[in-house]
Design a protein around this motif. Structure first.
Motif, short mmCIF file in Angstrom:
data_model
loop_
_atom_site.label_atom_id
_atom_site.label_comp_id
_atom_site.label_asym_id
_atom_site.label_seq_id
_atom_site.Cartn_x
_atom_site.Cartn_y
_atom_site.Cartn_z
N ALA A 1 0.82 -1.22 0.00
CA ALA A 1 0.00 0.00 0.00
C ALA A 1 0.85 1.26 0.00
N ALA B 1 -4.67 0.92 -3.72
CA ALA B 1 -5.23 -0.05 -2.77
C ALA B 1 -5.60 -1.37 -3.42
N ALA C 1 -2.51 -3.42 -3.94
CA ALA C 1 -2.04 -3.88 -2.64
C ALA C 1 -2.88 -5.06 -2.15
N ARG D 1 -6.87 2.40 4.56
CA ARG D 1 -5.52 1.84 4.56
C ARG D 1 -4.92 1.71 5.95
#
Length: 258
Positions: free
Chosen positions: A53, A58, A61, A130
């Protein structure tokens, strides 16, 4: 301790077997420690997301995190989900369902099921804030494995022991391990709330209760489906149950972040 080590050997593809090869009898109790393997697999997944990340969007990730867990587990549970989709989708009788699930080839229902599952999983993880995503991933893995372990308490094994893929039938948990699993489930939620609440002021105890309730309801519905269709469970059912309960955990949490 032998069963704990056997759980790490069975539920991961990490080279624990190089250090010690547990006896076959130890694998009958590995479900007692399924949640412990979740600390490792969930930790790998959470660390992968955290690192990726910082470099990628995102969604990428999330994909990195999922791939890392697939490598760590050898896609053990995903294989079970594919077999469950094939069997329950293509079989009309108990015998036919079990025969399809034992077949090593994947069918159209399995392919479609995995595609839908991975799309929802990666999207749900990418939708998490996150700052809190690694905690949700870690504790979601542990909680869902501790919850799914109760399948062996509620259903009989659907095949004979010699017909199982792993050549072993799990023994039911003792009262001690049953209580340990319940404590692990509660502790996962409490720790998740502790680490996440500083970032999300709207995450109260009502939301935490809902986060537990949704996977539990799905768990019971899937247990009822398995009982009706095949009269019990198989190893594939265990893997599929975990993945679907975990997915419901993530999807429920994303509603708090809206």
């Amino acid at each position: 301790m032998k069963s704990l080590y056997a759980a790490l050997v069975f539920f991961t593809r990490l080279p624990f077997w190089r250090l010690y090869n547990p006896p076959a009898e130890a694998f009958k109790s590995i479900v007692n420690y399924w949640w412990f393997a979740g600390i490792i697999t969930g930790g790998i997944m959470a660390a992968g997301f955290f690192a990726a990340a910082h470099l990628f969007p995102a969604l990428i990730a999330a994909i990195v995190a999922v791939v890392l867990r697939l490598l760590a587990t050898g896609a053990l549970h995903e294989d079970g989900l594919a077999d469950l989709c094939d069997g329950f989708g293509g079989g009309t009788t108990r015998e036919r369902i079990l025969a399809i699930m034992k077949d090593s080839f994947i069918g159209s229902y399995g392919v479609i099921g995995l595609i839908i599952y991975f799309l929802l999983l990666c999207s749900a993880i990418a939708a998490l804030p996150r700052e809190v995503a690694p905690y949700v991933i870690l504790f979601g893995d542990i909680f869902s494995k501790a919850l799914s372990a109760h399948i062996i308490q509620l259903l009989p094994y659907a095949r004979k022991e010699e017909e199982s893929k792993a050549k072993v039938v799990y023994v039911k948990m003792s009262l001690l391990f049953l209580l340990i699993n319940l404590v692990v489930m509660a502790a996962s939620l409490l720790l998740l709330h502790h680490f996440v609440s500083p970032y999300m002021c709207n995450l109260g105890w009502q939301q935490v209760a809902l986060l537990a309730l949704v996977p539990v309801i799905l768990f019971l519905l899937l247990i009822a489906l398995m009982k009706r269709r095949i009269g019990g469970y198989t190893g594939d059912c265990c893997g599929a149950l975990f993945l679907l309960c975990e997915l419901s955990f993530y999807l429920t949490f994303t509603t708090f972040a809206l």
